[in-house]
Motif scaffolding. Structure first.
Motif, PDB file in Angstrom:
ATOM      1  N   TYR A 135       0.751  -1.233   0.017  1.00 35.08           N
ATOM      2  CA  TYR A 135       0.076   0.004  -0.026  1.00 35.08           C
ATOM      3  C   TYR A 135       0.791   1.250  -0.069  1.00 35.08           C
ATOM      4  O   TYR A 135       0.578   2.146  -1.013  1.00 35.08           O
ATOM      5  N   SER A 136       1.862   1.323   0.856  1.00 33.66           N
ATOM      6  CA  SER A 136       2.819   2.496   0.877  1.00 33.66           C
ATOM      7  C   SER A 136       3.802   2.402  -0.076  1.00 33.66           C
ATOM      8  O   SER A 136       4.417   3.426  -0.487  1.00 33.66           O
ATOM      9  N   ARG A 137       4.180   1.223  -0.280  1.00 30.58           N
ATOM     10  CA  ARG A 137       5.427   0.996  -1.321  1.00 30.58           C
ATOM     11  C   ARG A 137       6.753   1.262  -0.401  1.00 30.58           C
ATOM     12  O   ARG A 137       7.806   1.702  -1.139  1.00 30.58           O
ATOM     13  N   PHE A 138       6.474   1.445   0.872  1.00 28.77           N
ATOM     14  CA  PHE A 138       7.741   1.902   1.611  1.00 28.77           C
ATOM     15  C   PHE A 138       7.885   0.716   2.592  1.00 28.77           C
ATOM     16  O   PHE A 138       7.641   0.562   3.687  1.00 28.77           O
ATOM     17  N   LYS A 139       9.182  -0.028   2.168  1.00 23.84           N
ATOM     18  CA  LYS A 139       9.661  -1.044   2.902  1.00 23.84           C
ATOM     19  C   LYS A 139      10.709  -0.589   4.051  1.00 23.84           C
ATOM     20  O   LYS A 139      11.764   0.155   3.624  1.00 23.84           O
ATOM     21  N   VAL A 140      10.533  -1.181   5.087  1.00 25.84           N
ATOM     22  CA  VAL A 140      11.384  -0.748   6.287  1.00 25.84           C
ATOM     23  C   VAL A 140      11.828  -2.103   6.911  1.00 25.84           C
ATOM     24  O   VAL A 140      11.097  -3.045   6.912  1.00 25.84           O
ATOM     25  N   GLY A 141      13.258  -2.148   7.191  1.00 25.16           N
ATOM     26  CA  GLY A 141      13.432  -3.317   8.112  1.00 25.16           C
ATOM     27  C   GLY A 141      14.033  -2.728   9.566  1.00 25.16           C
ATOM     28  O   GLY A 141      14.560  -1.580   9.627  1.00 25.16           O
ATOM     29  N   CYS A 183      10.314  -6.455   9.906  1.00 24.69           N
ATOM     30  CA  CYS A 183       9.879  -5.663   8.963  1.00 24.69           C
ATOM     31  C   CYS A 183       8.396  -5.299   8.852  1.00 24.69           C
ATOM     32  O   CYS A 183       7.675  -5.802   9.700  1.00 24.69           O
ATOM     33  N   ASN A 184       8.104  -4.156   8.348  1.00 22.69           N
ATOM     34  CA  ASN A 184       6.935  -3.591   8.444  1.00 22.69           C
ATOM     35  C   ASN A 184       5.766  -4.892   7.684  1.00 22.69           C
ATOM     36  O   ASN A 184       6.318  -5.165   6.563  1.00 22.69           O
ATOM     37  N   VAL A 185       4.580  -4.768   8.133  1.00 21.32           N
ATOM     38  CA  VAL A 185       3.585  -5.713   7.446  1.00 21.32           C
ATOM     39  C   VAL A 185       2.367  -5.158   7.632  1.00 21.32           C
ATOM     40  O   VAL A 185       1.690  -4.819   8.454  1.00 21.32           O
ATOM     41  N   GLU A 186       2.087  -4.563   6.424  1.00 21.59           N
ATOM     42  CA  GLU A 186       0.636  -3.760   6.183  1.00 21.59           C
ATOM     43  C   GLU A 186      -0.274  -4.497   5.859  1.00 21.59           C
ATOM     44  O   GLU A 186      -0.274  -5.937   6.047  1.00 21.59           O
ATOM     45  N   ASN A 187      -1.407  -4.105   5.746  1.00 23.19           N
ATOM     46  CA  ASN A 187      -2.756  -4.719   5.793  1.00 23.19           C
ATOM     47  C   ASN A 187      -3.828  -3.795   4.969  1.00 23.19           C
ATOM     48  O   ASN A 187      -3.737  -2.520   5.070  1.00 23.19           O
ATOM     49  N   ILE A 197       1.570  -3.224  11.071  1.00 26.16           N
ATOM     50  CA  ILE A 197       2.632  -2.864  11.783  1.00 26.16           C
ATOM     51  C   ILE A 197       4.054  -2.291  11.403  1.00 26.16           C
ATOM     52  O   ILE A 197       4.448  -2.756  10.183  1.00 26.16           O
ATOM     53  N   CYS A 198       4.662  -1.759  12.334  1.00 25.49           N
ATOM     54  CA  CYS A 198       5.924  -1.078  11.791  1.00 25.49           C
ATOM     55  C   CYS A 198       6.927  -2.252  11.901  1.00 25.49           C
ATOM     56  O   CYS A 198       6.891  -2.869  12.823  1.00 25.49           O
ATOM     57  N   ALA A 199       8.258  -1.869  11.198  1.00 24.19           N
ATOM     58  CA  ALA A 199       9.478  -2.941  11.430  1.00 24.19           C
ATOM     59  C   ALA A 199       9.961  -3.098  12.770  1.00 24.19           C
ATOM     60  O   ALA A 199      10.017  -4.171  12.853  1.00 24.19           O
ATOM     61  N   GLU A 200       9.813  -1.950  13.583  1.00 19.08           N
ATOM     62  CA  GLU A 200      10.267  -1.718  14.865  1.00 19.08           C
ATOM     63  C   GLU A 200       9.537  -2.848  15.672  1.00 19.08           C
ATOM     64  O   GLU A 200      10.034  -3.523  16.646  1.00 19.08           O
ATOM     65  N   THR A 201       8.305  -2.633  15.612  1.00 15.40           N
ATOM     66  CA  THR A 201       7.227  -3.372  16.347  1.00 15.40           C
ATOM     67  C   THR A 201       7.583  -4.950  16.217  1.00 15.40           C
ATOM     68  O   THR A 201       7.569  -5.921  17.016  1.00 15.40           O
ATOM     69  N   LEU A 208      18.164  -0.806  15.226  1.00 14.07           N
ATOM     70  CA  LEU A 208      18.516   0.187  13.925  1.00 14.07           C
ATOM     71  C   LEU A 208      17.353  -0.095  13.104  1.00 14.07           C
ATOM     72  O   LEU A 208      16.764  -1.036  12.874  1.00 14.07           O
ATOM     73  N   VAL A 209      16.933   1.156  12.268  1.00 16.50           N
ATOM     74  CA  VAL A 209      16.037   1.068  11.381  1.00 16.50           C
ATOM     75  C   VAL A 209      16.585   1.373  10.045  1.00 16.50           C
ATOM     76  O   VAL A 209      17.405   2.151   9.734  1.00 16.50           O
ATOM     77  N   PHE A 210      16.254   0.567   8.935  1.00 17.89           N
ATOM     78  CA  PHE A 210      16.832   0.647   7.628  1.00 17.89           C
ATOM     79  C   PHE A 210      15.799   0.828   6.711  1.00 17.89           C
ATOM     80  O   PHE A 210      14.700   0.320   6.680  1.00 17.89           O
ATOM     81  N   LEU A 259      15.704  10.854   6.843  1.00 17.93           N
ATOM     82  CA  LEU A 259      16.001  10.151   8.032  1.00 17.93           C
ATOM     83  C   LEU A 259      14.588   9.422   8.124  1.00 17.93           C
ATOM     84  O   LEU A 259      13.623  10.078   8.694  1.00 17.93           O
ATOM     85  N   VAL A 260      14.396   8.089   8.543  1.00 19.32           N
ATOM     86  CA  VAL A 260      13.289   7.594   8.915  1.00 19.32           C
ATOM     87  C   VAL A 260      13.497   6.832  10.396  1.00 19.32           C
ATOM     88  O   VAL A 260      14.027   5.942  10.756  1.00 19.32           O
ATOM     89  N   THR A 261      13.057   8.000  11.002  1.00 18.71           N
ATOM     90  CA  THR A 261      13.082   7.579  12.699  1.00 18.71           C
ATOM     91  C   THR A 261      11.689   6.944  13.052  1.00 18.71           C
ATOM     92  O   THR A 261      10.634   7.074  12.456  1.00 18.71           O
ATOM     93  N   PRO A 262      11.851   6.042  14.323  1.00 17.95           N
ATOM     94  CA  PRO A 262      10.537   5.221  14.634  1.00 17.95           C
ATOM     95  C   PRO A 262       9.310   6.255  14.948  1.00 17.95           C
ATOM     96  O   PRO A 262       9.542   7.389  15.272  1.00 17.95           O
ATOM     97  N   CYS A 263       8.086   5.874  14.594  1.00 14.55           N
ATOM     98  CA  CYS A 263       6.993   6.441  14.763  1.00 14.55           C
ATOM     99  C   CYS A 263       6.640   6.748  16.471  1.00 14.55           C
ATOM    100  O   CYS A 263       7.462   6.194  17.090  1.00 14.55           O
ATOM    101  N   GLY A 264       5.906   7.775  16.610  1.00 10.97           N
ATOM    102  CA  GLY A 264       5.493   7.642  18.025  1.00 10.97           C
ATOM    103  C   GLY A 264       4.974   6.572  18.874  1.00 10.97           C
ATOM    104  O   GLY A 264       5.863   6.437  20.189  1.00 10.97           O
TER     105      GLY A 264
HETATM  106  N1  THU Z   1       7.112   2.492   8.981  1.00 11.15           N
HETATM  107  C1  THU Z   1       7.886   1.419   9.697  1.00 11.15           C
HETATM  108  O1  THU Z   1       7.892   0.210   9.563  1.00 11.15           O
HETATM  109  N2  THU Z   1       8.934   1.914  10.592  1.00 11.15           N
HETATM  110  C2  THU Z   1       9.185   3.446  10.727  1.00 11.15           C
HETATM  111  O2  THU Z   1      10.075   3.973  11.467  1.00 11.15           O
HETATM  112  C3  THU Z   1       8.521   4.348   9.952  1.00 11.15           C
HETATM  113  C4  THU Z   1       7.204   3.669   9.088  1.00 11.15           C
HETATM  114  C5  THU Z   1       6.271   1.669   8.061  1.00 11.15           C
HETATM  115  C6  THU Z   1       4.909   1.908   8.493  1.00 11.15           C
HETATM  116  C7  THU Z   1       4.118   1.758   7.070  1.00 11.15           C
HETATM  117  O3  THU Z   1       4.117   0.438   6.522  1.00 11.15           O
HETATM  118  C8  THU Z   1       5.193   2.231   5.953  1.00 11.15           C
HETATM  119  O4  THU Z   1       6.419   2.639   6.726  1.00 11.15           O
HETATM  120  C9  THU Z   1       4.790   3.841   5.509  1.00 11.15           C
HETATM  121  O5  THU Z   1       4.652   4.577   6.726  1.00 11.15           O
END
Ligand code: THU
Length: 132
Positions: free
Chosen positions: A22-28, A42-46, A53-57, A75-77, A83-88
């Protein structure tokens, strides 16, 4: 291999398996437990967007599932220039299992770009010690 290099390689490999149609934004992400073991996620969208869920989770869940509950580094990749910092929400999840001086490394394909502490990204946190 240096521990941060090991986190980087684990997060990079996890990012390739991210499910982000959905976002096409892959995070590890990768966490280093206090006993020195690295766990990736890794992030697992729905299709129901907020359920993703986010990769950090995912990395934190892998650590907890293996029986560890303290970490010194995460570490977030991700790709792209920002810079891709963790969400709140993930900052709070990290704080559950890490002290304020634990490190949060933010990486791009070329390597670590910035390193923060948990206190840098979540100052004056409400943490487990508040309920102790
Ligand atoms: N996302 C992460 O997994 N970690 C972050 O630190 C920022 C955002 C994911 C959530 C969603 O699947 C996608 O990136 C776009 O927001």
């Amino acid at each position: 291999m240096d521990l941060v290099d090991s986190l980087f390689e684990t997060a990079r490999a996890a990012q390739m398996n991210a499910y982000a149609p959905y976002s096409r934004f892959k995070v590890g992400a990768a966490v280093l437990s206090s006993s020195g073991v690295v766990y990736g996620g890794c992030n697992v969208e729905n299709v129901a967007y907020p359920v993703g869920i986010c990769a950090e989770t995912a990395a934190i869940a892998a650590m907890v599932c293996a029986g560890a509950n303290q970490m010194s580094d995460i570490l977030v990749f991700a790709e792209g220039d920002a810079l891709v910092t963790p969400c709140g929400a993930c900052r709070q999840r990290i704080r559950e299992f890490a002290g304020g001086d634990a490190r949060i490394h933010i990486a791009g394909p070329e390597g670590v770009r910035r390193t923060f502490t948990v206190d840098d990204l979540l100052p004056y946190a409400f943490g487990p010690e508040n309920l102790a």
